[in-house]
Design a protein around this motif. Structure first.
Motif, PDB file in Angstrom:
ATOM      1  N   VAL A   1       0.832  -1.207   0.000  1.00  0.00           N
ATOM      2  CA  VAL A   1       0.000   0.000   0.000  1.00  0.00           C
ATOM      3  C   VAL A   1       0.866   1.256   0.000  1.00  0.00           C
ATOM      4  O   VAL A   1       0.594   2.213  -0.745  1.00  0.00           O
ATOM      5  CB  VAL A   1      -0.953   0.006   1.211  1.00  0.00           C
ATOM      6  N   LYS A   2       1.914   1.262   0.809  1.00  0.00           N
ATOM      7  CA  LYS A   2       2.761   2.448   0.896  1.00  0.00           C
ATOM      8  C   LYS A   2       3.443   2.741  -0.442  1.00  0.00           C
ATOM      9  O   LYS A   2       3.660   3.904  -0.800  1.00  0.00           O
ATOM     10  CB  LYS A   2       3.795   2.304   2.007  1.00  0.00           C
ATOM     11  N   GLU A   3       3.755   1.678  -1.217  1.00  0.00           N
ATOM     12  CA  GLU A   3       4.372   1.869  -2.524  1.00  0.00           C
ATOM     13  C   GLU A   3       3.350   2.435  -3.519  1.00  0.00           C
ATOM     14  O   GLU A   3       3.678   3.312  -4.329  1.00  0.00           O
ATOM     15  CB  GLU A   3       4.931   0.539  -3.021  1.00  0.00           C
TER      16      GLU A   3
ATOM     17  N   ALA B   1       1.327   7.356  -6.375  1.00  0.00           N
ATOM     18  CA  ALA B   1       0.282   8.370  -6.528  1.00  0.00           C
ATOM     19  C   ALA B   1       0.813   9.755  -6.181  1.00  0.00           C
ATOM     20  O   ALA B   1       0.471  10.747  -6.844  1.00  0.00           O
ATOM     21  CB  ALA B   1      -0.920   8.019  -5.641  1.00  0.00           C
ATOM     22  N   SER B   2       1.651   9.825  -5.163  1.00  0.00           N
ATOM     23  CA  SER B   2       2.198  11.126  -4.738  1.00  0.00           C
ATOM     24  C   SER B   2       3.077  11.750  -5.817  1.00  0.00           C
ATOM     25  O   SER B   2       3.184  12.971  -5.913  1.00  0.00           O
ATOM     26  CB  SER B   2       2.991  10.971  -3.438  1.00  0.00           C
TER      27      SER B   2
ATOM     28  N   ASN C   1      -0.285  18.094  -6.958  1.00  0.00           N
ATOM     29  CA  ASN C   1      -0.757  18.822  -5.778  1.00  0.00           C
ATOM     30  C   ASN C   1      -0.969  17.899  -4.575  1.00  0.00           C
ATOM     31  O   ASN C   1      -1.703  18.243  -3.652  1.00  0.00           O
ATOM     32  CB  ASN C   1      -2.078  19.534  -6.117  1.00  0.00           C
ATOM     33  N   TRP C   2      -0.332  16.760  -4.605  1.00  0.00           N
ATOM     34  CA  TRP C   2      -0.491  15.740  -3.569  1.00  0.00           C
ATOM     35  C   TRP C   2      -0.248  16.306  -2.170  1.00  0.00           C
ATOM     36  O   TRP C   2       0.709  17.032  -1.932  1.00  0.00           O
ATOM     37  CB  TRP C   2       0.467  14.593  -3.828  1.00  0.00           C
TER      38      TRP C   2
ATOM     39  N   ALA D   1      -6.355  13.023  -1.205  1.00  0.00           N
ATOM     40  CA  ALA D   1      -5.002  13.565  -1.067  1.00  0.00           C
ATOM     41  C   ALA D   1      -4.451  14.100  -2.381  1.00  0.00           C
ATOM     42  O   ALA D   1      -3.490  14.869  -2.379  1.00  0.00           O
ATOM     43  CB  ALA D   1      -4.058  12.506  -0.501  1.00  0.00           C
ATOM     44  N   SER D   2      -5.045  13.739  -3.508  1.00  0.00           N
ATOM     45  CA  SER D   2      -4.575  14.257  -4.798  1.00  0.00           C
ATOM     46  C   SER D   2      -4.739  15.769  -4.888  1.00  0.00           C
ATOM     47  O   SER D   2      -4.006  16.435  -5.614  1.00  0.00           O
ATOM     48  CB  SER D   2      -5.341  13.599  -5.950  1.00  0.00           C
ATOM     49  N   LYS D   3      -5.756  16.292  -4.176  1.00  0.00           N
ATOM     50  CA  LYS D   3      -6.085  17.719  -4.212  1.00  0.00           C
ATOM     51  C   LYS D   3      -6.400  18.209  -5.624  1.00  0.00           C
ATOM     52  O   LYS D   3      -6.304  19.413  -5.909  1.00  0.00           O
ATOM     53  CB  LYS D   3      -4.948  18.555  -3.597  1.00  0.00           C
TER      54      LYS D   3
END
Length: 300
Positions: free
Chosen positions: A104-106, A111-112, A117-118, A156-158
């Protein structure tokens, strides 16, 4: 409240058609989405909801038609796509090269990088809110946990335009309630635009300002939720009374038992149900509006 609200950008699709071989999945969709709203996208399985969202976010090319954001084409335009997030329903397969082997963290780290704008602080906060084990591999997550991941990415994508495909699938009633509260909080603080595709209609209706109904690849209705519910009713009674009361109105989903009949009516401006008959008139939930409109039987 955050004063850094999203700018006024309009997402517009014109004459969007999508064909796979000889099958038309979407048929001449024309839709304008103003910024600063929460939209609900509803339709039966196979209606074309996910396909439409994938085209709006340039993850899938349209066969015909164009999609623009603030007047600029979305397709192969990274500057425009930086404002759009499509966090789609996840279903990790065991195939090579899929997301199944990622932890999940990967997945969240990727995604970040993808979304300019993450908000990492928000992502970390939501991981704690959902009590999500980020060391787990995606293939080991339950359906509900996968939904939590899609929600984290979306919020979190904003992104100014954010699409969520079945975000509450597999979540229990408490976690669904938490999601809608988080959605409202983010919307209130930022003015971002959200499109939520869901089958759990009544539960979502309280947060959906406008609804978009798709049936068999066609745009059936775009309406303000509150206004639509205010002019939709279920009328029941003896068949002859019901028929007299709704004569000349748009009638959907007739149900007849013996001499009794029940129908759903959607009133247009200046229309009224004729109350000079022995009938019962009840308000209708959004789910029942959807059932009436998407019934396989034709409008009377």
């Amino acid at each position: 409240m955050n004063t850094n609200r999203s700018t006024n950008m309009v997402l517009e699709c014109k004459h969007i058609t999508k064909k796979y071989k000889n099958e038309s999945v979407l048929k001449d969709i024309n839709l304008t989405l103003e910024s600063g709203k929460i939209y609900g996208l509803i339709g039966r399985n196979g209606a074309g909801k996910t396909t439409l969202l994938s085209i709006l976010s340039a993850q899938n090319p349209a066969t015909e038609g164009t999609v623009t954001l603030d007047g600029k084409e979305v397709w192969e335009n990274q500057d425009v796509l930086d404002n759009i997030c499509f966090s789609r329903e996840l279903n990790p397969s065991q195939g090579t090269g899929s997301i199944a082997g990622l932890r999940v963290k990967e997945y969240l780290r990727i995604a970040s990088i993808y979304y300019p704008n993450w908000d990492q602080a928000m992502a970390d906060h939501l991981v704690k809110e959902f009590d999500l084990d980020i060391k787990k591999r995606m293939s080991k997550l339950s359906k509900g946990m996968l939904s939590m991941v899609t929600i984290i990415v979306a919020l979190a994508s904003k992104s100014q335009y954010t699409f969520l495909d079945e975000p509450v699938a597999g979540l229990d009633v408490f976690m669904r309630d938490k999601f809608y509260k988080l959605l409202i909080e983010e919307y209130s603080e930022t003015g971002r635009t959200f499109i939520v595709s869901t089958h759990i209609i009544d539960e979502a209706s309280m947060v959906l300002e406008d609804i978009i109904i798709i049936s068999k690849g066609e745009l059936l209705m775009r309406a303000n939720t509150e206004d639509l519910l205010a002019r939709t009713f279920h009328v029941s009674g003896k068949s002859e009374d019901v028929e007299g009361a709704v004569a000349g109105l748009s009638v959907y989903r007739e149900e007849t038992i013996g001499r009794s009949k029940g129908v759903t009516v959607i009133l247009k401006e200046n229309q009224q149900i004729n109350r000079n008959y022995d009938i019962d008139i009840q308000p209708v939930s959004l789910q029942n509006v959807f059932l009436a409109l998407c019934d396989d039987s034709k409008e009377k």
